[in-house]
Design a protein around this motif. Structure first.
Motif, PDB file in Angstrom:
ATOM      1  N   MET A   1      -5.069   6.003   2.821  1.00  0.00           N
ATOM      2  CA  MET A   1      -5.661   5.476   1.602  1.00  0.00           C
ATOM      3  C   MET A   1      -6.266   6.590   0.735  1.00  0.00           C
ATOM      4  O   MET A   1      -6.426   6.422  -0.472  1.00  0.00           O
ATOM      5  CB  MET A   1      -6.719   4.435   1.932  1.00  0.00           C
ATOM      6  CG  MET A   1      -6.182   3.075   2.354  1.00  0.00           C
ATOM      7  SD  MET A   1      -5.339   2.173   1.015  1.00  0.00           S
ATOM      8  CE  MET A   1      -3.649   2.694   1.233  1.00  0.00           C
ATOM      9  N   SER A   2      -6.591   7.726   1.338  1.00  0.00           N
ATOM     10  CA  SER A   2      -7.095   8.867   0.565  1.00  0.00           C
ATOM     11  C   SER A   2      -5.989   9.490  -0.274  1.00  0.00           C
ATOM     12  O   SER A   2      -6.255  10.240  -1.216  1.00  0.00           O
ATOM     13  CB  SER A   2      -7.708   9.913   1.495  1.00  0.00           C
ATOM     14  OG  SER A   2      -6.731  10.389   2.416  1.00  0.00           O
TER      15      SER A   2
ATOM     16  N   PRO B   1     -11.028  -2.291   8.230  1.00  0.00           N
ATOM     17  CA  PRO B   1     -10.444  -1.304   7.310  1.00  0.00           C
ATOM     18  C   PRO B   1     -10.793  -1.534   5.844  1.00  0.00           C
ATOM     19  O   PRO B   1     -10.731  -0.592   5.049  1.00  0.00           O
ATOM     20  CB  PRO B   1      -8.940  -1.457   7.550  1.00  0.00           C
ATOM     21  CG  PRO B   1      -8.848  -1.869   8.978  1.00  0.00           C
ATOM     22  CD  PRO B   1     -10.014  -2.806   9.175  1.00  0.00           C
TER      23      PRO B   1
ATOM     24  N   VAL C   1     -12.981  -0.321  -5.006  1.00  0.00           N
ATOM     25  CA  VAL C   1     -12.525  -1.045  -3.820  1.00  0.00           C
ATOM     26  C   VAL C   1     -13.442  -2.245  -3.635  1.00  0.00           C
ATOM     27  O   VAL C   1     -14.658  -2.093  -3.540  1.00  0.00           O
ATOM     28  CB  VAL C   1     -12.559  -0.173  -2.544  1.00  0.00           C
ATOM     29  CG1 VAL C   1     -12.089  -0.998  -1.336  1.00  0.00           C
ATOM     30  CG2 VAL C   1     -11.706   1.078  -2.704  1.00  0.00           C
TER      31      VAL C   1
ATOM     32  N   PHE D   1      -3.300  -1.240   9.222  1.00  0.00           N
ATOM     33  CA  PHE D   1      -4.284  -0.309   8.680  1.00  0.00           C
ATOM     34  C   PHE D   1      -5.040   0.474   9.756  1.00  0.00           C
ATOM     35  O   PHE D   1      -5.153   1.690   9.666  1.00  0.00           O
ATOM     36  CB  PHE D   1      -5.258  -1.037   7.750  1.00  0.00           C
ATOM     37  CG  PHE D   1      -4.777  -1.090   6.335  1.00  0.00           C
ATOM     38  CD1 PHE D   1      -5.425  -0.395   5.330  1.00  0.00           C
ATOM     39  CD2 PHE D   1      -3.641  -1.817   5.999  1.00  0.00           C
ATOM     40  CE1 PHE D   1      -4.970  -0.429   4.017  1.00  0.00           C
ATOM     41  CE2 PHE D   1      -3.174  -1.857   4.695  1.00  0.00           C
ATOM     42  CZ  PHE D   1      -3.837  -1.157   3.707  1.00  0.00           C
TER      43      PHE D   1
ATOM     44  N   LEU E   1      -4.707   3.157   7.026  1.00  0.00           N
ATOM     45  CA  LEU E   1      -6.076   3.472   6.625  1.00  0.00           C
ATOM     46  C   LEU E   1      -6.290   4.956   6.298  1.00  0.00           C
ATOM     47  O   LEU E   1      -6.819   5.264   5.222  1.00  0.00           O
ATOM     48  CB  LEU E   1      -7.062   3.025   7.711  1.00  0.00           C
ATOM     49  CG  LEU E   1      -8.541   3.358   7.449  1.00  0.00           C
ATOM     50  CD1 LEU E   1      -9.036   2.693   6.163  1.00  0.00           C
ATOM     51  CD2 LEU E   1      -9.401   2.916   8.637  1.00  0.00           C
TER      52      LEU E   1
ATOM     53  N   ALA F   1       0.835  -1.204   0.000  1.00  0.00           N
ATOM     54  CA  ALA F   1       0.000   0.000   0.000  1.00  0.00           C
ATOM     55  C   ALA F   1       0.868   1.250   0.000  1.00  0.00           C
ATOM     56  O   ALA F   1       0.607   2.213  -0.741  1.00  0.00           O
ATOM     57  CB  ALA F   1      -0.925  -0.010   1.213  1.00  0.00           C
TER      58      ALA F   1
ATOM     59  N   GLN G   1     -14.020   0.292   5.497  1.00  0.00           N
ATOM     60  CA  GLN G   1     -13.719   1.693   5.766  1.00  0.00           C
ATOM     61  C   GLN G   1     -12.991   2.340   4.587  1.00  0.00           C
ATOM     62  O   GLN G   1     -13.197   3.516   4.288  1.00  0.00           O
ATOM     63  CB  GLN G   1     -12.895   1.818   7.047  1.00  0.00           C
ATOM     64  CG  GLN G   1     -13.687   1.463   8.302  1.00  0.00           C
ATOM     65  CD  GLN G   1     -12.802   1.236   9.517  1.00  0.00           C
ATOM     66  OE1 GLN G   1     -11.598   0.999   9.399  1.00  0.00           O
ATOM     67  NE2 GLN G   1     -13.397   1.291  10.705  1.00  0.00           N
ATOM     68  N   THR G   2     -12.168   1.552   3.899  1.00  0.00           N
ATOM     69  CA  THR G   2     -11.488   2.066   2.706  1.00  0.00           C
ATOM     70  C   THR G   2     -12.501   2.301   1.584  1.00  0.00           C
ATOM     71  O   THR G   2     -12.379   3.262   0.822  1.00  0.00           O
ATOM     72  CB  THR G   2     -10.395   1.085   2.244  1.00  0.00           C
ATOM     73  OG1 THR G   2      -9.448   0.902   3.301  1.00  0.00           O
ATOM     74  CG2 THR G   2      -9.670   1.607   1.002  1.00  0.00           C
ATOM     75  N   GLU G   3     -13.499   1.413   1.485  1.00  0.00           N
ATOM     76  CA  GLU G   3     -14.573   1.618   0.504  1.00  0.00           C
ATOM     77  C   GLU G   3     -15.241   2.980   0.705  1.00  0.00           C
ATOM     78  O   GLU G   3     -15.501   3.708  -0.256  1.00  0.00           O
ATOM     79  CB  GLU G   3     -15.627   0.525   0.641  1.00  0.00           C
ATOM     80  CG  GLU G   3     -15.329  -0.742  -0.116  1.00  0.00           C
ATOM     81  CD  GLU G   3     -16.512  -1.695  -0.109  1.00  0.00           C
ATOM     82  OE1 GLU G   3     -16.809  -2.284  -1.175  1.00  0.00           O
ATOM     83  OE2 GLU G   3     -17.146  -1.860   0.949  1.00  0.00           O
TER      84      GLU G   3
ATOM     85  N   LEU H   1     -13.965   5.587   2.360  1.00  0.00           N
ATOM     86  CA  LEU H   1     -12.965   6.643   2.177  1.00  0.00           C
ATOM     87  C   LEU H   1     -12.703   6.925   0.701  1.00  0.00           C
ATOM     88  O   LEU H   1     -12.461   8.067   0.306  1.00  0.00           O
ATOM     89  CB  LEU H   1     -11.667   6.218   2.877  1.00  0.00           C
ATOM     90  CG  LEU H   1     -10.609   7.277   3.152  1.00  0.00           C
ATOM     91  CD1 LEU H   1     -11.134   8.342   4.110  1.00  0.00           C
ATOM     92  CD2 LEU H   1      -9.361   6.613   3.735  1.00  0.00           C
ATOM     93  N   ARG H   2     -12.782   5.872  -0.123  1.00  0.00           N
ATOM     94  CA  ARG H   2     -12.497   6.000  -1.558  1.00  0.00           C
ATOM     95  C   ARG H   2     -13.773   5.694  -2.358  1.00  0.00           C
ATOM     96  O   ARG H   2     -13.798   4.835  -3.224  1.00  0.00           O
ATOM     97  CB  ARG H   2     -11.376   5.029  -1.953  1.00  0.00           C
ATOM     98  CG  ARG H   2     -10.029   5.386  -1.346  1.00  0.00           C
ATOM     99  CD  ARG H   2      -8.974   4.328  -1.628  1.00  0.00           C
ATOM    100  NE  ARG H   2      -8.747   4.088  -3.026  1.00  0.00           N
ATOM    101  CZ  ARG H   2      -7.957   4.826  -3.807  1.00  0.00           C
ATOM    102  NH1 ARG H   2      -7.329   5.882  -3.302  1.00  0.00           N
ATOM    103  NH2 ARG H   2      -7.796   4.525  -5.080  1.00  0.00           N
TER     104      ARG H   2
END
Length: 369
Positions: A285-286, A308, A321, A183, A282, A162, A311-313, A315-316
């Motif tokens: 990731m943005s 995470p 994702v 993360f 985490l 990452a 949570q990444t879904e 965030l992005r």
């Protein structure tokens, strides 16, 4: 009544001192070497049916990255690069290489400071340590001549994958994170939750263990190290019973980690108790470019926090994702259920191929107009 014999009676003080030195050396001696590690890896990779090339790739400061490569006739398919987790090496992909190599070229390497790669002294600053790892991966990429590829990392390797993708998004056509470490952010609530999962005995000595390298007991055990790790990790041996009925994989693990510590020490600067990254991935990731797709693959029974992924879904939300789970698999998801894991990775890679080929055709059309 006679007195019991006194040990070393009749020996001079210099002779007694010499005996103690010999005993000390014998207890400190470890049945390992670079040659032992190389031989152990060779035994592990005998399970792989594909033609495997192994070589050192030189990088800066006279360091080398140990590399495994499987070529492919399918030149249109994106290569896949595999990054192992903490304390592991390229041999741990033995249940996955053949499945991936049916479709594309496969590359794996021992992370700098692990396995057969060079074992330098790292910085003690967390940001600098992470940068050293990422820069070594980029230098390795230049050395093997890869332009664009699919990047798969497991556990600590997922953290590094990452971080690399954030810094070098042009190279990564799809990022696959298998039960990634590092993360979630460390909050008091998260720390208590994590702490509750740790056995009482480990919590009691946790503050002591944090002062030492986590793999030091296997080295400190001297000649008993191999026996200790066999008793400590029967769970890992069980994951590879289809390949080996003996201790082949455990002996490989021992030789990977009985060498002088390097990345193991560096990892200590990247983490905070208990098992959190000092600079959590985490929130970062943005920073990853929007057009880099991500797939998380979690073991359904893993101790690693899978939240995470979702949570990444969030965030992005404008990026691709996907979060996948493999039932009845733990943290070593690639070995617990290799057929399911391999199937999911192959599907993701084929999807990445189609997108990449469509982008290539579009670029050709634009340049020809």
């Amino acid at each position: 009544m006679t007195d019991a014999p006194v040990p070393n009676q009749g020996l001079s003080s210099s002779q007694q001192s010499s005996n103690r030195c010999r005993l000390g050396r014998r207890l400190r001696w470890r049945p390992t070497s670079a040659a032992h590690l190389a031989a152990a890896e060779t035994r592990v990779l005998q399970h792989v049916k594909s033609k495997v090339d192994r070589l050192y790739v030189p990088i800066s400061n006279d360091r080398r990255i140990w590399t495994l490569k499987v070529d492919s006739q399918n030149t249109e398919a994106l290569p896949i690069v595999l990054i192992h987790g903490f304390g592991a090496g390229v041999g741990f992909w033995l249940l996955n290489i053949d499945a991936f190599a049916k479709h594309r070229a496969v590359y794996a390497f021992d992370v700098l400071g692990f396995g057969q790669s060079s074992r330098p002294k790292f910085n003690t600053n967390a940001d600098a340590v992470e940068e050293e790892f990422v820069n070594s991966i980029e230098e390795w990429r230049e050395g093997v001549g890869l332009e664009k590829f699919i990047l798969l990392g497991h556990s600590f390797g997922g953290f590094l994958a990452a971080s690399y993708s954030i810094k070098h998004p042009d190279r990564v056509k799809h990022l696959i994170l298998a039960d990634p470490w590092g993360f979630p952010e460390r909050t008091e609530e998260a720390a208590e939750e994590q702490r509750a999962q740790i056995p009482d005995w480990m919590r009691a000595i946790g503050s002591i263990l944090l002062r030492f390298n986590p793999l030091s007991p296997f080295r400190a055990a001297g000649p008993w190290g191999p026996r200790l790790i066999r008793k400590a990790r029967p769970d890992l041996q069980a994951k590879f019973t289809d390949a080996f009925e003996d201790f082949t994989i455990i002996d490989y693990l021992y030789h990977c980690n009985a060498q002088p510590p390097s990345a193991e020490t560096a990892f200590g600067h990247l983490q905070v108790p208990y098992g959190f990254a000092r600079n959590a991935m985490l929130p970062r990731m943005s920073q990853l470019r929007e057009d880099v797709p991500i797939t998380f693959i979690f073991g359904g029974e893993s101790w690693m926090d899978s939240r995470p992924g979702k949570q990444t879904e969030i965030l992005r939300k404008d990026s691709y994702v996907d979060v996948m789970y493999i039932r009845d698999a733990g943290h070593h998801v690639y070995a617990d259920r290799p057929d399911r894991f391999n199937g999911k990775v192959v599907w993701v890679c084929n999807h990445a191929d189609r997108l990449h080929q469509a982008e290539t055709r579009e670029t050709i059309m634009e340049t020809s107009m």
